[in-house]
Design a protein around this motif. Structure first.
Motif, PDB file in Angstrom:
ATOM      1  N   UNK A 161       0.859  -1.183   0.000  1.00 50.67           N
ATOM      2  CA  UNK A 161       0.000   0.000   0.000  1.00 50.67           C
ATOM      3  C   UNK A 161       0.893   1.230   0.000  1.00 50.67           C
ATOM      4  N   UNK A 162       0.700   2.114  -0.997  1.00 49.91           N
ATOM      5  CA  UNK A 162       1.590   3.262  -1.118  1.00 49.91           C
ATOM      6  C   UNK A 162       0.849   4.411  -1.792  1.00 49.91           C
ATOM      7  N   UNK A 163       1.170   5.647  -1.386  1.00 55.16           N
ATOM      8  CA  UNK A 163       0.646   6.822  -2.067  1.00 55.16           C
ATOM      9  C   UNK A 163       1.356   6.911  -3.415  1.00 55.16           C
ATOM     10  N   UNK A 164       0.594   6.791  -4.475  1.00 58.22           N
ATOM     11  CA  UNK A 164       1.137   6.539  -5.801  1.00 58.22           C
ATOM     12  C   UNK A 164       2.005   7.671  -6.347  1.00 58.22           C
ATOM     13  N   UNK A 165       1.540   8.917  -6.218  1.00 58.73           N
ATOM     14  CA  UNK A 165       2.223  10.023  -6.903  1.00 58.73           C
ATOM     15  C   UNK A 165       3.527  10.464  -6.254  1.00 58.73           C
ATOM     16  N   UNK A 166       3.617  10.592  -4.911  1.00 61.92           N
ATOM     17  CA  UNK A 166       4.937  10.863  -4.327  1.00 61.92           C
ATOM     18  C   UNK A 166       5.937   9.750  -4.634  1.00 61.92           C
ATOM     19  N   UNK A 167       5.450   8.518  -4.723  1.00 64.57           N
ATOM     20  CA  UNK A 167       6.295   7.372  -5.055  1.00 64.57           C
ATOM     21  C   UNK A 167       6.931   7.553  -6.434  1.00 64.57           C
ATOM     22  N   UNK A 168       6.170   8.137  -7.345  1.00 64.63           N
ATOM     23  CA  UNK A 168       6.676   8.435  -8.689  1.00 64.63           C
ATOM     24  C   UNK A 168       7.610   9.635  -8.678  1.00 64.63           C
ATOM     25  N   UNK A 169       7.204  10.696  -7.987  1.00 69.25           N
ATOM     26  CA  UNK A 169       7.968  11.953  -7.991  1.00 69.25           C
ATOM     27  C   UNK A 169       9.371  11.769  -7.421  1.00 69.25           C
ATOM     28  N   UNK A 170       9.530  10.832  -6.488  1.00 75.68           N
ATOM     29  CA  UNK A 170      10.839  10.579  -5.893  1.00 75.68           C
ATOM     30  C   UNK A 170      11.858  10.064  -6.886  1.00 75.68           C
ATOM     31  N   UNK A 171      11.370   9.550  -8.031  1.00 77.49           N
ATOM     32  CA  UNK A 171      12.260   9.083  -9.093  1.00 77.49           C
ATOM     33  C   UNK A 171      12.416  10.162 -10.166  1.00 77.49           C
ATOM     34  N   UNK A 172      11.311  10.819 -10.506  1.00 78.20           N
ATOM     35  CA  UNK A 172      11.348  11.831 -11.561  1.00 78.20           C
ATOM     36  C   UNK A 172      12.287  12.976 -11.198  1.00 78.20           C
TER      37      UNK A 172
END
Length: 367
Positions: free
Chosen positions: A307-318
């Motif tokens: 279970x994870x908040x999807x968008x911060x999870x992405x932003x941490x890579x971008x």
């Protein structure tokens, strides 16, 4: 912004992921938070910190965002991601009406839910308009954050990047960086490109890949596996249209197949978005099951719930991909960035193992 360091970015699609990215730029402008480095893979890359990233242009098609300052638009519906930093200074950057093309699935136009799109009636910008904006505002990097399935629209913005001599980061599963023809076009113009389909910090794909690699290294035969995903943001609502899912399924499946000891038959692997649950909002729930055989041909299985908040999870890579693109521009390096693309994206031009890709990113940063 500190010193003379600066990375000018433009964003196509000001949704949840863009909101998290922009919040993060200012969240980590605090010296103590940067020093703590919670959630950052790199505090500094090539002399660039998160605070050096500046949004100078943004394009969207939702009437609640178009015409507003970026600092306001990122908190407008249908965005529903967690707000971890709301003190965003006014950017003096108005969200422009982008090109719709296939960026909006037909089933979402009249979907009776507060998290759906409300299409703006403003006139769409044409390629020459967007290219002009990118040039006039000295954009370094154009980010593609359009919905899954936006193949025509993604290639439209990739064309804009090529014409404006701007680096392109393709965060969605439309194959541009990993397509030989597109890759050669960016190489010929000596423009950096990274992609395709962002691989989150600790998301379903990276966890599934890590476990698959573990099976291989520990001598366990992987027989069958599935990965089921659900969420409540507009990304999952968009993907209820199964016709838009083909490249997404390919991207996620190939990311796992690429690290398996032996490629699984199609009937023994199922990976992909599964359903839309509105009240989950930007929380993504993933279920992974892996069935295998270990010593003595004895069966075993793993079941995992993430279970994870999807968008911060992405932003941490971008936030790292942006800085790699800028470093490539500084060094006059064009075409697909193979190491960073493999580490940051699910469907890169070349699939390395995650440990190999990590080392290649570090080599790239060392020059």
């Amino acid at each position: 912004m500190a010193g003379e360091k600066r990375i000018n970015i433009a964003i196509a699609g000001l949704g949840n992921c863009a909101s998290s990215l922009i919040q993060g730029i200012y969240y980590y402008s605090d010296a103590q938070r940067l020093a703590d480095a919670i959630g950052l893979m790199h505090q500094e890359m090539g002399g660039y910190k998160p605070e050096h990233i500046k949004v100078v242009a943004a394009f969207d098609i939702d009437k609640r965002k178009v015409g507003k300052d970026v600092s306001e638009a990122i908190f407008e519906p249908p965005n529903c991601t967690k707000v971890f930093f709301d003190d965003i200074p006014k950017q003096d950057v108005k969200v422009e009406m982008g090109k719709v093309l296939d960026g909006l699935s037909e089933h979402m136009k009249n979907y009776e839910d507060k998290y759906t799109f409300l299409l703006s009636d403003e006139k769409e910008l044409e390629k020459e308009d967007i290219v002009s904006i990118l040039k006039e505002r000295d954009v370094d990097v154009l980010l593609n954050y359009l919905p899954v399935g936006s193949e025509q629209a993604t290639k439209f913005y990739a064309e804009c990047a090529l014409e404006a001599n701007v680096a392109f980061i393709n965060n969605i599963p439309v194959f541009v960086a990993s397509d030989k023809e597109w890759a050669s076009r960016f190489k010929e113009k000596n423009i950096p490109i990274l992609g395709d389909d962002i691989k989150s910090q600790v998301g379903a794909t990276i966890v599934h890949r890590t476990l698959t690699d573990l099976f291989k290294k520990r001598g366990v035969k992987l027989d069958k596996t599935y990965q089921l995903n659900m969420g409540g943001n507009t990304d999952f609502l968009n993907m209820l249209n199964r016709e838009r899912l083909q490249s997404k399924k390919i991207s996620k499946t190939e990311a796992v197949q690429a690290v398996a000891a032996k490629r699984l038959d199609d009937e023994n692997i199922h990976i992909g978005p599964s359903d839309y649950v509105p009240w989950l909002k930007d929380n993504k729930i993933c279920f992974i099951r892996m069935e295998g055989r270990l010593f003595g041909d004895v069966p075993m299985n793993i079941e995992l719930r993430l279970s994870v908040e999807d968008s911060p999870n992405s932003a941490g890579v971008v936030i790292d991909a942006i800085r790699c693109a800028k470093i490539a521009l500084d060094r006059n390096i064009g075409g697909p960035l193979l190491g960073p693309s493999s580490y940051f994206f699910k469907h890169p031009p070349v699939q390395y193992t995650d440990s190999e890709a990590y080392e290649k990113v570090e080599e790239f940063l060392r020059g």
